[in-house]
Design an enzyme around this catalytic site. Structure first.
Site, PDB file in Angstrom:
ATOM      1  N   HIS A  70     -32.448  31.129  -6.297  1.00 39.85           N
ATOM      2  CA  HIS A  70     -33.819  31.384  -5.837  1.00 39.85           C
ATOM      3  C   HIS A  70     -33.805  32.448  -4.747  1.00 39.85           C
ATOM      4  CE1 HIS A  70     -34.432  26.878  -6.946  1.00 39.85           C
ATOM      5  NE2 HIS A  70     -34.515  27.654  -8.022  1.00 39.85           N
ATOM      6  N   TYR A 133     -29.099  25.220   6.557  1.00 36.13           N
ATOM      7  CA  TYR A 133     -29.562  26.605   6.602  1.00 36.13           C
ATOM      8  C   TYR A 133     -30.758  26.727   7.539  1.00 36.13           C
ATOM      9  CZ  TYR A 133     -32.290  24.812   2.557  1.00 36.13           C
ATOM     10  OH  TYR A 133     -33.070  24.060   1.714  1.00 36.13           O
TER      11      TYR A 133
END
Length: 466
Positions: A70, A133
């Site tokens: 993605h 992240y």
């Protein structure tokens, strides 16, 4: 765990902007410790100061768990907390690097900075693998972005766990191949105040930019600013302003000038900081009282009237956002009504005007101001304040009027010089600085050489003879 490194390193990859960060991991019998995000050290080595606002953790229960490729519309810094992953990145941004692939194994000693528009996927190589992240945009429901098939032959990604055996979501098994992906467009430049004379020049200097007028985005409207899709842009050029110097002294004009020249730039500065935008803003010689013959960027602000006060307040506000270019200018001439057009018209109609002879400065043609703006952005000049005008010997308004008359076939002697006091007698006029000459040393140091005002004036008069 990957082999530990002694010092922090940032390494480039084949995908522009995709950076691998080698992290020192300090281990002992109890386990290990690392600095996962250290702004001062990492930015000094070249990692962008990307301003994370959200921290996410992905836990993968079994070896082979694979997340789809993605390309999110934000930047992210990915780092393993426990276990190991195989990471694959595909550039899905429009441009020459579209389709470029990078892959590597990532353990606790490695982090990867993934720029906006680069597809990223992670396959767990051990049970109970977790990676975190940091991202610089808040996730919002309904956000869409490109994705590409994990098994696209054109990408030839060597997954350690074959995809037939991997744990992949049903949605990610049906992503399109690269040739069917609509690439993510780059962020654009937004020009505000696009209907004004400077806005028109900026539209020509920045082809492909999004140029809007007040009818589309009113910068004095807080709700309109809050609703605007700022994530689509990386540069905002604010040419919207209140320019009526005399009207600013009236009750209604005072409020309008403060709204457009002070409050709106302050709001844009907050937007620029929040969304990590570069803000370009234009100011005026009117922020000075004109007692110095030449004004430098560092001269203390000393405005005489309301217009100058509002522009000075805007200067202070814009300087609060880290990525800003504040361009102070003087005596602007462009499309539409202006001093030169007025003098051309008077010359053509046989009128012999009286023009002020004790205010000294230089003209700034809007195409020159737009060219300077383009230059600062293209060369990546240091952020801050720059004075910009055309070059050449300073002249009075009367001296410029004589030059226009001569270029129009009239004698310069048909212009009568008068003092500011004589000209203002019986008129409601705001105070003007007597000296408006801007020092051009700082802009010249960036490699920009302004054109002489009389050369530009000659061309302007020839192109628009009145």
């Amino acid at each position: 765990m990957t082999e530990p490194v002694a010092t922090l390193r940032v390494e480039e990859t084949a995908i522009p902007g995709l950076l691998v960060v080698q992290l020192p991991v300090h281990a002992d019998s109890r386990g290990w410790f690392k600095e996962n995000w250290q702004r001062e050290k990492m930015t000094a080595l070249g990692l962008p100061d990307f301003g994370p606002v959200q921290n996410n953790i992905s836990f993968n229960a079994r070896r082979g768990a694979t997340r789809g490729i993605h390309a999110e519309p934000w930047d992210k810094l990915v780092s393993v907390a426990t276990g190991r992953v195989f990471g694959a990145w595909v550039d899905l941004r429009a441009g020459d690097s579209l389709g470029t692939v990078v892959h590597l194994e990532v353990g606790p000693g490695t982090a990867v900075f993934v720029p906006r528009g680069v597809g990223n996927s992670y396959q767990a190589l051990e049970d109970a693998t977790a990676y975190s992240y940091l991202v610089n945009e808040h996730w919002r429901p309904g956000t869409t972005y490109p994705a590409v098939a994990l098994d696209d032959p054109a990408l030839a990604i060597p997954w350690p766990v074959p995809l037939a055996e991997a744990d992949v979501s049903e949605k990610d098994r049906h992503n399109p191949t690269l040739d069917a992906v609509e690439p993510m467009a780059g962020r654009r430049t937004l020009v505000l105040g696009g209907h004004g004379q400077l806005g028109q020049a900026l539209a020509e200097a920045f082809p492909g930019s999004h140029v809007v007028g007040r009818d589309e985005l009113d910068v004095t409207d807080p709700e309109a600013l809050a609703a605007w899709p700022w994530g689509e842009y990386d540069v905002v050029i604010n040419a919207a302003a209140w320019t009526g110097v005399d009207d600013a002294e009236t009750p209604d004009g005072r409020a309008g000038a403060w709204a457009a020249n002070a409050q709106a730039p302050a709001a844009l500065a907050r937007v620029a900081t929040e969304h990590r935008l570069t803000l370009v803003h234009y100011s005026s010689d009117y922020v000075f009282d004109g007692t110095r013959e030449v004004h430098t960027e560092d001269e203390p602000l000393s405005p005489l009237g309301v217009y100058g006060q509002t522009k000075a307040a805007g200067d202070v506000a814009v300087a609060t956002t880290p990525r800003h270019y504040l361009l102070r200018t003087s005596w602007v001439v462009g499309a539409g009504g202006n001093f030169v057009r007025t003098m051309q018209s008077l010359a053509a109609r046989g009128v012999s005007p009286s023009v002020v002879d004790d205010q000294i400065g230089r003209l700034t043609f809007t195409d020159e101001l737009a060219r300077a703006t383009r230059h600062l952005l293209d060369v990546g000049a240091a952020y801050g304040t720059y004075h910009v005008s055309n070059a050449g010997d300073p002249l009075s308004w009367a001296g410029l009027a004589r030059a226009v008359f001569a270029l129009s076939g009239r004698s310069g002697d048909d212009v009568t010089p008068v003092s500011t006091e004589e000209y203002a007698a019986g008129k409601a006029m705001a105070p003007r600085p007597r000296h408006s000459v801007l020092d051009l040393t700082r802009i010249r140091a960036t490699g920009f050489e302004p054109e002489d005002q009389l050369v530009a004036l000659r061309r302007y008069c020839a192109e628009s003879p009145g």
